[in-house]
Design a protein around this motif. Structure first.
Motif, short mmCIF file in Angstrom:
data_model
loop_
_atom_site.label_atom_id
_atom_site.label_comp_id
_atom_site.label_asym_id
_atom_site.label_seq_id
_atom_site.Cartn_x
_atom_site.Cartn_y
_atom_site.Cartn_z
N ALA A 73 75.55 25.94 8.72
CA ALA A 73 76.53 27.00 8.47
C ALA A 73 76.52 27.44 7.01
N CYS A 74 76.07 26.57 6.12
CA CYS A 74 76.16 26.83 4.68
C CYS A 74 74.86 27.39 4.12
N HIS A 75 74.98 28.38 3.24
CA HIS A 75 73.80 28.99 2.63
C HIS A 75 73.03 28.01 1.73
N THR A 76 73.62 26.85 1.42
CA THR A 76 72.94 25.84 0.60
C THR A 76 72.03 24.96 1.44
N GLY A 77 72.03 25.17 2.76
CA GLY A 77 71.20 24.40 3.66
C GLY A 77 71.92 23.27 4.37
N HIS A 78 73.19 23.11 4.09
CA HIS A 78 73.97 22.04 4.72
C HIS A 78 74.57 22.50 6.05
N ARG A 79 74.83 21.55 6.90
CA ARG A 79 75.46 21.85 8.20
C ARG A 79 76.82 22.49 7.99
N GLY A 86 74.24 34.52 10.49
CA GLY A 86 72.92 34.19 11.01
C GLY A 86 71.99 35.37 11.16
N ALA A 87 72.41 36.57 10.85
CA ALA A 87 71.54 37.73 11.01
C ALA A 87 70.30 37.62 10.14
N THR A 88 70.43 37.02 8.97
CA THR A 88 69.28 36.83 8.06
C THR A 88 68.60 35.49 8.30
N SER A 89 69.39 34.44 8.42
CA SER A 89 68.85 33.07 8.48
C SER A 89 68.47 32.61 9.87
N GLY A 90 69.06 33.22 10.89
CA GLY A 90 68.88 32.72 12.26
C GLY A 90 69.84 31.60 12.60
N HIS A 91 70.69 31.22 11.66
CA HIS A 91 71.66 30.14 11.84
C HIS A 91 72.97 30.75 12.34
N THR A 92 72.99 31.06 13.60
CA THR A 92 74.05 31.86 14.20
C THR A 92 75.25 31.02 14.65
N ASP A 118 80.66 13.80 -4.88
CA ASP A 118 79.80 13.01 -4.01
C ASP A 118 79.30 13.87 -2.85
N GLU A 119 78.01 13.76 -2.57
CA GLU A 119 77.39 14.47 -1.46
C GLU A 119 77.68 13.70 -0.18
N VAL A 120 78.38 14.33 0.76
CA VAL A 120 78.74 13.65 2.00
C VAL A 120 78.20 14.36 3.24
N GLY A 121 77.65 15.55 3.05
CA GLY A 121 77.17 16.32 4.19
C GLY A 121 75.68 16.28 4.33
N GLU A 122 75.24 16.68 5.49
CA GLU A 122 73.83 16.65 5.85
C GLU A 122 73.18 18.01 5.55
N ARG A 123 72.05 17.98 4.83
CA ARG A 123 71.26 19.20 4.62
C ARG A 123 70.34 19.34 5.82
N VAL A 124 70.41 20.50 6.49
CA VAL A 124 69.65 20.69 7.72
C VAL A 124 68.53 21.73 7.61
N PHE A 125 68.50 22.45 6.48
CA PHE A 125 67.39 23.38 6.26
C PHE A 125 67.21 23.62 4.76
N ASP A 126 66.02 24.12 4.40
CA ASP A 126 65.70 24.45 3.02
C ASP A 126 66.07 25.90 2.77
N GLU A 173 84.09 19.50 13.80
CA GLU A 173 83.72 19.57 12.39
C GLU A 173 84.04 20.96 11.83
N VAL A 174 84.69 21.01 10.67
CA VAL A 174 84.94 22.27 9.99
C VAL A 174 83.66 22.68 9.29
N LEU A 175 83.17 23.87 9.60
CA LEU A 175 81.89 24.32 9.11
C LEU A 175 81.99 25.23 7.90
N MET A 176 82.94 26.13 7.91
CA MET A 176 83.04 27.08 6.81
C MET A 176 84.37 27.83 6.87
N LEU A 177 84.66 28.51 5.78
CA LEU A 177 85.79 29.42 5.68
C LEU A 177 85.25 30.74 5.17
N ALA A 178 85.64 31.81 5.82
CA ALA A 178 85.24 33.14 5.39
C ALA A 178 86.41 34.08 5.67
N TYR A 179 86.21 35.35 5.42
CA TYR A 179 87.28 36.33 5.64
C TYR A 179 86.87 37.32 6.71
#
Length: 131
Positions: free
Chosen positions: A101-107, A70-76, A117-125, A35-41
């Motif tokens: 992986a996403c700051h919006t709470g999604h995986r 994940g340094a702030t969120s713990g989502h490393t 359309d929302e197709v991803g799973e929100r895993v945290f608030d 699964e592709v989680l994110m893109l960053a630089y």
């Protein structure tokens, strides 16, 4: 080696071409599921920290600073492998993602279609994590 390139491997590895702005895109992909989680630089320093620690580091263009995922969120993201594309100007981080992986709470940051359309799973608030 030019100022915009860095040796991505030891013992004669690939020279990553960081370009004029000193950055390359890095895709984070779940090492197990694909699964592709994110893109960053990533800049040279972020790549070095990633390789030294085994934890994903990126460069925030908006904050203009290095950050550890994940340094702030713990989502490393523990990085199992770093790959470089054929032109040596993009990276692929194969990661073991803890939490979302996403700051919006999604995986994954790729949790919507272009139709909205929302197709991803929100895993945290995110309000509970970031305040």
């Amino acid at each position: 080696m030019s100022d915009t390139q860095a040796d991505a491997g030891s013992g004669g590895g690939i020279d990553v071409d960081f370009g004029e702005d000193g950055l390359v895109p890095a895709v984070a992909q779940d090492a197990d599921t694909g699964e592709v989680l994110m893109l960053a630089y990533v800049n040279r320093e972020a790549l070095e920290h990633t390789r030294e620690t085994g934890r994903a580091h990126y460069y925030s263009r908006s904050r203009e600073e290095l950050w550890e995922k994940g340094a702030t969120s713990g989502h490393t993201q523990m990085v199992e492998e770093v790959r470089v594309d054929c032109d040596a100007d993009a990276l692929l981080y194969l990661v073991d993602q803890t939490g979302g992986a996403c700051h919006t709470g999604h995986r994954s940051c790729f949790h919507r279609t272009v139709d909205g359309d929302e197709v991803g799973e929100r895993v945290f608030d995110p309000d509970a994590v970031y305040g």
